[in-house]
Design an enzyme around this catalytic site. Structure first.
Site, PDB file in Angstrom:
ATOM      1  N   LYS A   1       0.864  -1.189   0.000  1.00 33.98           N
ATOM      2  CA  LYS A   1       0.000   0.000   0.000  1.00 33.98           C
ATOM      3  C   LYS A   1       0.890   1.225   0.000  1.00 33.98           C
ATOM      4  O   LYS A   1       2.024   1.185   0.489  1.00 33.98           O
ATOM      5  CB  LYS A   1      -0.890   0.017   1.255  1.00 33.98           C
ATOM      6  CG  LYS A   1      -2.142   0.842   1.090  1.00 33.98           C
ATOM      7  CD  LYS A   1      -3.212   0.080   0.322  1.00 33.98           C
ATOM      8  CE  LYS A   1      -4.451   0.891   0.105  1.00 33.98           C
ATOM      9  NZ  LYS A   1      -5.539   0.054  -0.446  1.00 33.98           N
TER      10      LYS A   1
HETATM   11  P1  NAD Z   1     -13.335   7.547  -3.287  1.00 37.88           P
HETATM   12  O1  NAD Z   1     -12.343   8.585  -2.993  1.00 37.88           O
HETATM   13  O2  NAD Z   1     -13.781   7.342  -4.701  1.00 37.88           O
HETATM   14  O3  NAD Z   1     -14.670   7.786  -2.418  1.00 37.88           O
HETATM   15  C1  NAD Z   1     -14.664   7.932  -1.044  1.00 37.88           C
HETATM   16  C2  NAD Z   1     -16.046   8.430  -0.645  1.00 37.88           C
HETATM   17  O4  NAD Z   1     -16.139   8.469   0.778  1.00 37.88           O
HETATM   18  C3  NAD Z   1     -16.371   9.843  -1.145  1.00 37.88           C
HETATM   19  O5  NAD Z   1     -17.736   9.925  -1.461  1.00 37.88           O
HETATM   20  C4  NAD Z   1     -16.077  10.700   0.093  1.00 37.88           C
HETATM   21  O6  NAD Z   1     -16.780  11.931   0.090  1.00 37.88           O
HETATM   22  C5  NAD Z   1     -16.580   9.762   1.172  1.00 37.88           C
HETATM   23  N1  NAD Z   1     -16.051  10.057   2.491  1.00 37.88           N
HETATM   24  C6  NAD Z   1     -14.797  10.362   2.857  1.00 37.88           C
HETATM   25  N2  NAD Z   1     -14.752  10.582   4.183  1.00 37.88           N
HETATM   26  C7  NAD Z   1     -15.999  10.408   4.648  1.00 37.88           C
HETATM   27  C8  NAD Z   1     -16.611  10.495   5.921  1.00 37.88           C
HETATM   28  N3  NAD Z   1     -15.892  10.842   6.991  1.00 37.88           N
HETATM   29  N4  NAD Z   1     -17.926  10.216   6.017  1.00 37.88           N
HETATM   30  C9  NAD Z   1     -18.657   9.878   4.932  1.00 37.88           C
HETATM   31  N5  NAD Z   1     -18.136   9.802   3.708  1.00 37.88           N
HETATM   32  C10 NAD Z   1     -16.839  10.057   3.570  1.00 37.88           C
HETATM   33  O7  NAD Z   1     -12.741   6.193  -2.650  1.00 37.88           O
HETATM   34  P2  NAD Z   1     -13.123   4.701  -3.005  1.00 37.88           P
HETATM   35  O8  NAD Z   1     -12.147   4.204  -4.002  1.00 37.88           O
HETATM   36  O9  NAD Z   1     -14.571   4.591  -3.254  1.00 37.88           O
HETATM   37  O10 NAD Z   1     -12.752   3.999  -1.622  1.00 37.88           O
HETATM   38  C11 NAD Z   1     -13.645   3.934  -0.534  1.00 37.88           C
HETATM   39  C12 NAD Z   1     -13.162   2.874   0.443  1.00 37.88           C
HETATM   40  O11 NAD Z   1     -13.092   1.625  -0.240  1.00 37.88           O
HETATM   41  C13 NAD Z   1     -11.779   3.103   1.030  1.00 37.88           C
HETATM   42  O12 NAD Z   1     -11.753   2.577   2.344  1.00 37.88           O
HETATM   43  C14 NAD Z   1     -10.881   2.272   0.133  1.00 37.88           C
HETATM   44  O13 NAD Z   1      -9.680   1.897   0.783  1.00 37.88           O
HETATM   45  C15 NAD Z   1     -11.779   1.086  -0.109  1.00 37.88           C
HETATM   46  N6  NAD Z   1     -11.466   0.303  -1.286  1.00 37.88           N
HETATM   47  C16 NAD Z   1     -11.446   0.871  -2.524  1.00 37.88           C
HETATM   48  C17 NAD Z   1     -11.169   0.076  -3.630  1.00 37.88           C
HETATM   49  C18 NAD Z   1     -11.217   0.619  -5.023  1.00 37.88           C
HETATM   50  O14 NAD Z   1     -11.065  -0.171  -5.973  1.00 37.88           O
HETATM   51  N7  NAD Z   1     -11.452   1.881  -5.231  1.00 37.88           N
HETATM   52  C19 NAD Z   1     -10.858  -1.281  -3.460  1.00 37.88           C
HETATM   53  C20 NAD Z   1     -10.890  -1.825  -2.183  1.00 37.88           C
HETATM   54  C21 NAD Z   1     -11.200  -1.015  -1.103  1.00 37.88           C
END
Ligand code: NAD
Length: 419
Positions: free
Chosen positions: A109
């Site tokens: 990571k």
């Molecule tokens: P992203 O940046 O596209 O979206 C994150 C979302 O969460 C946004 O809508 C943001 O406004 C919201 N957010 C941030 N802080 C917040 C809070 N305190 N309360 C409510 N909403 C909040 O990110 P993503 O890629 O969708 O990732 C989201 C989660 O999923 C993370 O934990 C990431 O590690 C995990 N994840 C992502 C992927 C991927 O392929 N993108 C894969 C596995 C895990």
């Protein structure tokens, strides 16, 4: 001031989860000791000339937790809250995730401490390129393959691919996944994590006797993972009654038209203010009565404070680490099923694996092929975890760690320790 290098609670919590699974499995203690430590951690200092002419220095990390099963694999996060401890924990979860879905990767990571919303496109590009250049020796298709995470996207991946390729003197698409389609990206990658979340949600619904038609769901976080999961749930007849992002939430007990919300967010950059719903507080959204709760934002959202107030029947963790250990205990006691992050959101890394395979072969799959292969892996991984959970009478999270740990430890043991 926060010590960004200190060992903190997230990695300690991760080790507690590792230890619990290791004890049940009665693993070889010496071999297990290796997995409790990351393989390597690198800190880089990233000088950037900002648009106003001043020079700033950003701090970036890359942690390779394990390379026992293959190259390190894991996303890069841009956030002012990034710490080494967080990156270390996220890297360890990647090791588990890749092993659970049985793809030939270890876990890694990365993160850069910055606030993307306050940076121009050109500043973001400079940070990305310098961060890449500083890590060039420890990245590569056979060494460590980054991907997007919070606040990084296809464009950031394209800059990484380009920077790496300029140094290699030829185009190396397989150094990074989550790229745009025209630069060696995979069909279905953008939707893969959300799609994977919904595939395991459907499996869990079947296991625990909930019919998807007319069921209800709440999604916290409306980014890549949350918006796609919400959209797919809407498509299969589950009513998504509330969604939120960092600015706040929206609620409509009759169900939101998710395509319409997505359109609204494209235009307005946030869900707040969406006209066909009521406003709801970001934390309160987690406590709404519903069948499925999908935390898809950030870590530590379901804690000692609110675990007793959660009314969902099943929690499917789209985000990494949304539930603390203490909260997990309460949820278990209350009979709330948790499909853990290291299984539920592994769809992203699974299609990243497909992207890496396609880039290396120079042969690209149709979206249908990608989705079929994803479905197969997610369903079989869920079933393997469920079988272990029944055999040992443990929650799905413990069973997931047991499956992941077992697979990684077997590889370390067979490879042996060099020198
Ligand atoms: P992203 O940046 O596209 O979206 C994150 C979302 O969460 C946004 O809508 C943001 O406004 C919201 N957010 C941030 N802080 C917040 C809070 N305190 N309360 C409510 N909403 C909040 O990110 P993503 O890629 O969708 O990732 C989201 C989660 O999923 C993370 O934990 C990431 O590690 C995990 N994840 C992502 C992927 C991927 O392929 N993108 C894969 C596995 C895990």
């Amino acid at each position: 001031m926060k010590d960004i290098f200190a060992q903190g609670c997230l990695y300690e919590e991760t080790l507690k989860r590792f230890d619990e699974a290791a004890n049940i499995l009665n693993v070889n203690k010496g071999i297990y000791k290796i997995l409790r430590h990351p393989y390597r951690e690198v800190t880089v200092y990233i000088p950037v000339q900002m648009d106003n002419g001043e020079i700033e220095v950003f701090i970036g990390f890359r942690v390779q937790h394990s390379i026992a099963r293959g190259p390190a694999k894991g996303g890069i996060r841009y956030s002012k809250d990034v710490t080494l401890d967080e990156v270390r924990a996220l890297a360890a979860w990647m090791t588990m995730k890749c092993a659970i879905v049985n793809i030939p990767f270890g876990g890694g990571k990365g993160g850069v401490i910055c606030e993307p919303s306050e940076l121009s496109r050109s500043e973001l590009e400079k940070i990305t390129r310098r961060y890449t250049a500083s890590l060039i020796e420890i990245w590569g298709p056979e060494i460590d393959v980054p991907a997007p995470d919070v606040n990084t996207n296809e464009q950031v991946m394209a800059w990484i691919m380009d920077t790496y390729s300029m140094h290699a003197r030829h185009t190396v698409t397989s150094v990074v996944t989550g790229k745009p389609l025209n630069l060696g990206g995979s069909r279905g990658r953008r939707e893969a994590t959300g799609r994977g979340v919904v595939i395991v949600l459907e499996q869990a619904a079947q296991t625990y006797g909930i019919s998807i038609k007319n069921s209800t769901a709440v999604v916290q976080g409306f980014g890549n993972v949350g918006s796609v999961a919400a959209q797919l749930l809407d498509q299969i007849g589950c009513k998504v009654i509330a969604v939120s992002d960092i600015y706040g939430g929206i609620y409509n007990e009759k169900g939101l038209d998710i395509d319409d919300v997505i359109k609204y967010v494209k235009a307005n950059k946030k869900v707040v203010g969406y006209p066909k719903a009521d406003a709801i507080d970001n934390k309160k959204i987690l406590e709404l009565p519903c069948d499925f709760l999908i935390p898809a934002a950030i870590e530590n959202q379901i804690t000692l404070e609110n675990a007793n107030k959660i009314k969902a029947k099943i929690i499917v963790e789209g985000a990494n680490g949304p539930t603390t250990i203490e909260a997990d205990k309460i949820l278990n006691e209350r009979g709330i099923i948790v499909v853990p992050d290291i299984l539920a959101n592994a769809g992203g890394v699974t299609v990243s694996y497909f992207e890496w395979v396609q880039d290396r072969q120079g042969f690209f799959w149709t979206e249908e092929q990608v989705n079929d292969a994803l479905n197969h892996i997610m369903v079989s991984s869920y079933q393997e975890v469920l079988a272990l959970s029944k055999q040992y009478k443990v929650p799905l999270r413990t069973a997931s760690y047991m499956l992941g740990l077992q697979r990684v430890l077997e590889c370390i043991e067979t490879r042996g320790i060099y020198a």
